[in-house]
Design a protein around this motif. Structure first.
Motif, PDB file in Angstrom:
ATOM      1  N   UNK A  32      45.063  -6.565 -98.362  1.00 12.71           N
ATOM      2  CA  UNK A  32      44.629  -6.357 -97.249  1.00 12.71           C
ATOM      3  C   UNK A  32      45.279  -7.085 -96.162  1.00 12.71           C
ATOM      4  N   UNK A  33      45.509  -6.850 -95.103  1.00 13.34           N
ATOM      5  CA  UNK A  33      46.126  -7.345 -94.216  1.00 13.34           C
ATOM      6  C   UNK A  33      45.294  -7.487 -92.932  1.00 13.34           C
ATOM      7  N   UNK A  34      45.435  -8.760 -92.142  1.00 16.03           N
ATOM      8  CA  UNK A  34      44.776  -9.022 -91.051  1.00 16.03           C
ATOM      9  C   UNK A  34      45.578  -8.988 -89.781  1.00 16.03           C
ATOM     10  N   UNK A  35      45.132  -8.211 -88.603  1.00 14.93           N
ATOM     11  CA  UNK A  35      45.915  -8.013 -87.525  1.00 14.93           C
ATOM     12  C   UNK A  35      45.020  -8.012 -85.969  1.00 14.93           C
ATOM     13  N   UNK A  36      45.749  -7.946 -85.239  1.00 13.44           N
ATOM     14  CA  UNK A  36      45.072  -7.868 -83.735  1.00 13.44           C
ATOM     15  C   UNK A  36      45.406  -6.557 -83.081  1.00 13.44           C
ATOM     16  N   UNK A  37      44.584  -6.014 -82.316  1.00 14.11           N
ATOM     17  CA  UNK A  37      44.930  -4.723 -81.676  1.00 14.11           C
ATOM     18  C   UNK A  37      44.275  -4.864 -80.301  1.00 14.11           C
ATOM     19  N   UNK A  38      44.778  -3.939 -79.409  1.00 13.59           N
ATOM     20  CA  UNK A  38      43.979  -4.112 -77.910  1.00 13.59           C
ATOM     21  C   UNK A  38      43.208  -2.711 -78.064  1.00 13.59           C
ATOM     22  N   UNK A  39      41.979  -2.867 -78.106  1.00 13.69           N
ATOM     23  CA  UNK A  39      40.845  -1.979 -78.115  1.00 13.69           C
ATOM     24  C   UNK A  39      40.018  -2.033 -76.482  1.00 13.69           C
ATOM     25  N   UNK A  42      40.974  -2.596 -73.718  1.00 10.93           N
ATOM     26  CA  UNK A  42      41.623  -3.722 -73.025  1.00 10.93           C
ATOM     27  C   UNK A  42      40.898  -5.189 -73.588  1.00 10.93           C
ATOM     28  N   UNK A  43      40.487  -5.058 -74.756  1.00 10.91           N
ATOM     29  CA  UNK A  43      40.314  -6.273 -75.503  1.00 10.91           C
ATOM     30  C   UNK A  43      41.003  -6.588 -76.846  1.00 10.91           C
ATOM     31  N   UNK A  44      41.301  -7.612 -76.872  1.00 13.99           N
ATOM     32  CA  UNK A  44      42.012  -8.007 -78.382  1.00 13.99           C
ATOM     33  C   UNK A  44      41.023  -8.413 -79.234  1.00 13.99           C
ATOM     34  N   UNK A  45      41.034  -7.368 -80.399  1.00 18.86           N
ATOM     35  CA  UNK A  45      40.084  -7.343 -81.395  1.00 18.86           C
ATOM     36  C   UNK A  45      40.779  -7.763 -82.713  1.00 18.86           C
ATOM     37  N   UNK A  46      40.215  -8.309 -83.582  1.00 22.00           N
ATOM     38  CA  UNK A  46      40.887  -8.403 -85.026  1.00 22.00           C
ATOM     39  C   UNK A  46      40.561  -7.182 -85.838  1.00 22.00           C
ATOM     40  N   UNK A  47      41.123  -7.174 -86.994  1.00 25.89           N
ATOM     41  CA  UNK A  47      40.831  -6.007 -87.878  1.00 25.89           C
ATOM     42  C   UNK A  47      41.478  -6.434 -89.107  1.00 25.89           C
ATOM     43  N   UNK A  48      40.806  -5.833 -90.259  1.00 24.48           N
ATOM     44  CA  UNK A  48      41.313  -5.840 -91.376  1.00 24.48           C
ATOM     45  C   UNK A  48      41.802  -4.643 -92.242  1.00 24.48           C
ATOM     46  N   UNK A  49      42.994  -4.286 -92.465  1.00 26.14           N
ATOM     47  CA  UNK A  49      43.184  -3.069 -93.236  1.00 26.14           C
ATOM     48  C   UNK A  49      43.900  -3.107 -94.453  1.00 26.14           C
ATOM     49  N   UNK A  50      43.800  -2.202 -95.340  1.00 28.63           N
ATOM     50  CA  UNK A  50      44.450  -2.018 -96.684  1.00 28.63           C
ATOM     51  C   UNK A  50      46.005  -1.626 -96.592  1.00 28.63           C
ATOM     52  N   UNK A  51      46.835  -2.583 -97.022  1.00 29.92           N
ATOM     53  CA  UNK A  51      48.401  -2.476 -97.143  1.00 29.92           C
ATOM     54  C   UNK A  51      48.872  -1.788 -98.178  1.00 29.92           C
ATOM     55  N   UNK A  52      48.586  -2.094 -99.405  1.00 32.38           N
ATOM     56  CA  UNK A  52      49.086  -1.604-100.766  1.00 32.38           C
ATOM     57  C   UNK A  52      48.168  -0.744-101.325  1.00 32.38           C
ATOM     58  N   UNK A  53      48.384   0.294-101.755  1.00 33.11           N
ATOM     59  CA  UNK A  53      47.558   1.348-102.548  1.00 33.11           C
ATOM     60  C   UNK A  53      47.489   0.657-103.988  1.00 33.11           C
TER      61      UNK A  53
END
Length: 1002
Positions: free
Chosen positions: A634-641, A643-654
């Protein structure tokens, strides 16, 4: 004067009478010496009058004659037999029989969760003589066994504090192929340089699966068993070992001097239609300039002290030692210091109960500056190291004229890199005797590692790469591993002929690793060097991982009449590194041996006194695949949602829940023979080693939503190693002058038999913009891959007739005379990636070692040779240092470059930009890696006990030694020992060490 003559006469008469009296007291004795086991005469046996220098040896019939006083005692000795003392009495014709000793077969070998006599081995186990660890200057136990064990390849670096790399019976996997190391029963991943070689009592290597299967899922790549010294039931003994030495580079690469560089630079720019440096108009006036390698390398001192105390009684034994090693590196600012404390003890508190411990404490410090061997080679020899005011010089001006390498001596001194470690490795145990032959042992082990690293770079204006902001980075690491072993051992002899040893138990081990790091820039002062003092934006990080292993294990050893031997082992491992459906694995093995020399029909064969045949088969595993291969990353990243910066967790490796152990099936047959009363000892092994379920990258389509570049591993690869190993030990001379020879040689063939797909896997490119190593089906691991050279074009007509390499409009931008001609392997008229092929195998055809030891009275001399044959080296340094297309310095071999038709057929023209891409990956950089090295020569002298007893010393030996004396090789780089993948890129040079030392026992 007459009185003086009278005194002389009386003195002469005294000696004459004494000589006559002595002559009258001795009588001639004769006799014959036989072997008790087969009644054959022993030629060359030593016969000495006890307490006298009078001695002789037996002739070809075992007959001797000697003068001795009546009632004197004769000492008879012979290699491979127990010494015998005979009192002369009145018998002048003596018949003397000696009992075979064969001490080497009586030696105890550690085999994991127990020991066995060497004569009873059924598997393939190599034991290294640890006597050399004390008698020669050794800082690292790994380096000490290089070339000493058949089938064990050891690769080391000259960098102080660096760890060696082992390969046992070839490379067994494209992944982690390191063997398991077990110290005093505790499996460990700590580097061997954490252990003081003076503290090692035995060094045994389990090579085949029948021997290593007792370690189950961790025995696939072999097992190295190290046992530290124990105390003995004897009065206390104080020992002191010391050596000091001086290290230099065994060989350096010669670079162009200032004048030669200017000539080449002018030629390169002219051929590339560039402006020539006006300062290089008269190259001869520039002289030699700066030898940057000479400025980076130095003669470096080293010293090592060990003080130990051992002894005990029938109730308690102890061994305590402390050591200090200080090794400066031949590269300026590099150094390694190690402090080690060893404490082993055992107490028999009751007749049926004893406790013990084996504990190693070490602390080490490994400072260095920022240096780069390859960049130092590339530095401009016209540039001085220092300016006239003593400051470090800079690269100023056109980089085509002066290069773009930052002052390497300056960065080595100013930048600071340091790693400090603190380690505890050991165990405590209790052993209970439950009944006759039945024991229970419980062992608790620990490996605690704490290490921190720190990098500091102040502000400096080194052109062309200045450090504009002070920088500090720190990391703190903690790794704790706990072990708990419990097992029963039953050892019993039945009806004289049957001997049975059983072992059964459990093993549990778990590890947790934590780290924290941080870095920051902008410091107001170089005096304040703490993370809190930086004013820039701080970057912090940290992580943790865990693994655990639980095992059930058992082993049975059975022998009948000491001539039919059987060993069977079984281990079941459960590992947290695998998913629920594949958490457990079973690893069986069995081996048998037949001591033919014990058979009645063999007793009349006098030349062979011991002969044993061995055969074995087993399955072992490799769990070194990472801790969470079965799960998704799992990777942690930040995206613009919105106009707000929010943190997200997403699976990287199958995820791959079906991931399993890598598995090795190995068959071994061997023969052990002892000839001519143990004067010649031979072991031969042949093996077939198949690695299956090898982990390889999976193919993941992007349509899955997972990364197609960071992919999981699946069990889809197979690899095979097969080979023959030969070990020979001979006692060539006995008596006052002894000569012993040890020789070993091992042949191995490696081949990948399957992968996940037909697409080859590229090997690590070491940060270069090219892949030059490849793993492919039907080929050995890490084979080099590239173009094949075919000399140089000598004319434009040759260029026109050949396949198109680089089309252009002029000699400045197209293939031209003086360029390398590459083979058009597919005959399509164009040189491109389709013409690449396999161009070199980094795996040796065979490795070998040869040692000769001589002793005469108190003197001893050992000469050890070691080498490998049949491997290739990729000299990646020369991609840059023989490219002749930039402002970097080049090797002196470029003086043989092409400068017109017929001037050269291997070193191309010098031209800026290299329009033909002469520096592409090709056979141009493949070199013969075979070498024969005079590894060590040591000359020592042990003082006679008659002298030492007056100063209360038990023994005293002094010696002088030289390591890496000379290497016979055709390799053009620093040294052919470049690493397991055969790539030489900025490798720390191997050192030659001259040293003197002392071994003292009180």
């Amino acid at each position: 004067m007459p009185c003086k003559n009278k005194n002389h006469l009386m003195l002469v008469l005294f000696f004459l009478v004494a000589a006559f009296y002595t002559k009258a007291q001795t009588v001639p004795f004769s006799g014959q010496v036989y072997s008790k086991d087969n009644n054959t005469s022993l030629s060359g046996a030593s016969v000495q009058v006890k307490g006298s220098p009078v001695k002789t040896i037996t002739d070809s019939l075992g007959v001797f004659k000697i003068n001795a006083a009546k009632g004197a005692v004769l000492i008879i000795s012979y290699v491979g037999y127990d010494n015998t003392e005979i009192k002369t009495n009145g018998n002048k014709d003596l018949k003397i029989q000696l009992n075979p000793a064969n001490k080497s077969l009586q030696e105890v070998v550690v085999v994991g969760y127990g020991t066995v006599k060497k004569k009873d081995l059924t598997g393939s186990v190599a034991s290294v003589n640890t006597k050399d660890f004390n008698s020669t200057p050794i800082s690292d136990a790994g380096q000490a066994i290089e070339g000493k064990a058949a089938g064990v390849q050891v690769m080391s670096s000259g960098a102080p504090g660096s760890n060696v790399t082992f390969r046992i019976r070839g490379t067994g996997t494209i992944n982690n192929a390191d063997p398991l190391i077990v110290v005093d029963g505790v499996p460990t991943d700590a580097p061997l340089n954490n252990i003081n070689p003076d503290d090692i009592a035995s060094f045994d290597i389990l090579k085949d699966a029948s021997a290593g299967a007792i370690y189950g899922s961790r025995g696939a790549n072999g097992v190295i068993l190290i046992t530290t010294k124990k105390g003995k039931n004897a009065k206390g003994q104080l020992s002191f070992n010391f050596f000091t030495g001086w290290q230099t580079a065994a060989k350096t690469v010669q670079m162009l001097n200032a004048a030669q560089f200017a000539v080449l630079n002018n030629e390169m720019l002219a051929n590339g239609n560039q402006t020539i440096n006006p300062a290089f108009a008269k190259p001869d006036t520039l002289g030699n300039g700066t030898n940057w390698l000479g400025a980076l390398l130095r003669t470096a001192p080293m010293q090592k002290y060990t003080l130990s105390l051992s002894g005990g009684s029938d109730k308690y034994t102890y061994y305590l030692s402390g050591s200090y090693l200080d090794q400066q590196g031949i590269v300026i600012t590099t150094r390694y210091k190690r402090y080690a404390l060893q404490f082993n003890s055992e107490a028999k508190v009751l007749d049926w109960l004893k406790f013990g411990n084996n504990i190693t404490f070490t602390a080490d410090d490994k400072p260095s500056g920022s240096y780069d061997i390859r960049n130092t080679m590339a530095s401009n020899p016209v540039q001085p190291v220092y300016n006239k005011d003593g400051s470090y010089s800079n690269v100023l001006g056109n980089p085509l004229w002066y290069g773009d390498i930052t002052n390497q001596i300056g960065t080595a001194h100013i930048n600071q890199n340091d790693t400090k470690g603190y380690n505890v490795l050991g165990n405590i145990y209790a052993e209970i005797t439950l009944a006759s032959g039945l024991k229970f042992k419980s062992t608790g082990g620990i490996q605690a590692q704490f290490w921190d690293s720190r990098s500091w770079a102040p502000v400096y204006n080194f052109q062309p790469n200045p450090q504009t902001q002070a920088y500090l980075s720190e990391q703190y690491n903690k790794s704790l591993t706990f072990l708990w072993d419990n097992y029963f051992t039953y050892d019993k002899t039945f009806r004289t002929d049957h001997h049975l040893t059983l072992m059964a138990g459990t093993s549990a081990q778990n590890n947790r690793y934590d780290y924290m790091n941080g870095n920051i820039v902008n410091f107001p002062s170089s005096i304040t060097q703490q993370l809190n003092d930086g004013t820039g934006v701080a970057n912090i990080g940290g992580d943790a991982s865990e693994w655990a292993l639980f095992s059930l294990m058992g082993r049975a050893n059975y022998s009948y009449q000491d001539k039919y031997l059987l060993t069977a082992t079984l281990r079941r491992d459960g590992s947290s590194r695998f998913g629920a459906d594949n958490k457990y694995g079973v690893f069986p093995s069995a081996s048998v041996a037949w001591r033919i020399s014990k058979e009645n029909f063999f007793k009349n064969i006098q030349v062979i006194n011991d002969l044993k045949l061995r055969a074995g088969y087993g399955v072992t595993g490799n769990q070194n695949i990472g801790n969470y291969a079965f799960a998704s990353s799992l990777n942690v990243a930040q995206i613009n949602f919105n106009n707000n910066i929010v943190s997200m967790v997403y699976p990287l490796v199958l995820p791959n829940p079906n991931v399993q152990w890598e598995q090795v099936e190995q068959s071994n047959i061997g023969i052990d023979a002892s000839l001519l009363h143990s004067r010649i000892n031979i072991s031969v092994d042949a093996y077939l080693k198949n690695s299956t379920k090898m982990l390889v990258p999976a193919v993941v389509p992007v349509t899955t939503g997972y990364s197609s570049t960071t992919v999981p591993s699946i069990n889809a690869g197979n690899m095979q190693n097969k080979g023959i190993e030969i070990t020979v030990n001979t006692h060539n001379l006995t008596g006052n002058l002894t000569w012993i020879t040890d020789f070993n040689i091992a042949f191995n063939q490696n081949k990948i038999t399957s992968l996940n797909s037909s697409t080859p896997l590229y090997v690590d490119n070491y940060g270069l913009n090219a892949n030059f190593g490849i793993d492919a089906v039907g080929h050995p691991a890490n084979e080099f891959y590239g173009f094949v050279t075919d000399g140089l074009f000598q004319s434009q007509a040759e260029v026109n007739k050949h396949a198109v390499q680089q089309a252009g409009t002029s000699k400045y931008n197209s293939t031209s005379p003086g360029d390398i001609r590459f083979k058009d392997l597919n005959n399509d008229g164009v040189i491109n990636a389709s013409d690449m092929t396999y161009i070199g195998n980094p795996n040796p055809q065979f490795i070998y070692g040869l040692g000769n030891s001589f002793s005469y009275k108190g003197f001893d001399l050992s000469i050890f040779l070691q080498g490998i044959y049949g491997n290739k080296i990729f000299n990646a340094n020369n991609i840059y240092q023989e490219s002749m297309n930039t402002g970097e310095n080049q090797t002196v071999r470029t003086n043989q470059r092409w400068e017109g038709a017929g001037t050269s057929n291997y070193m191309p023209r010098a031209i800026y930009g290299d329009p033909n891409n002469n520096s592409r990956i090709s056979t141009r950089y493949i070199e013969n890696g075979s070498y024969l090295r005079i590894k060590n020569i040591t000359l020592g002298y042990t003082f006679p006990k008659a002298i030492l007893q007056h100063i209360k010393f038990s023994s005293l030996r002094i010696y002088a030694s030289c390591n890496n004396v000379y290497t016979f090789t055709h390799y053009s780089g620093f040294d052919p020992e470049v690493g397991v993948n055969g790539v030489d890129y900025s490798v720390y040079p191997v050192t030659r060490t001259m040293s003197i030392g002392i071994n003292l026992n009180l």
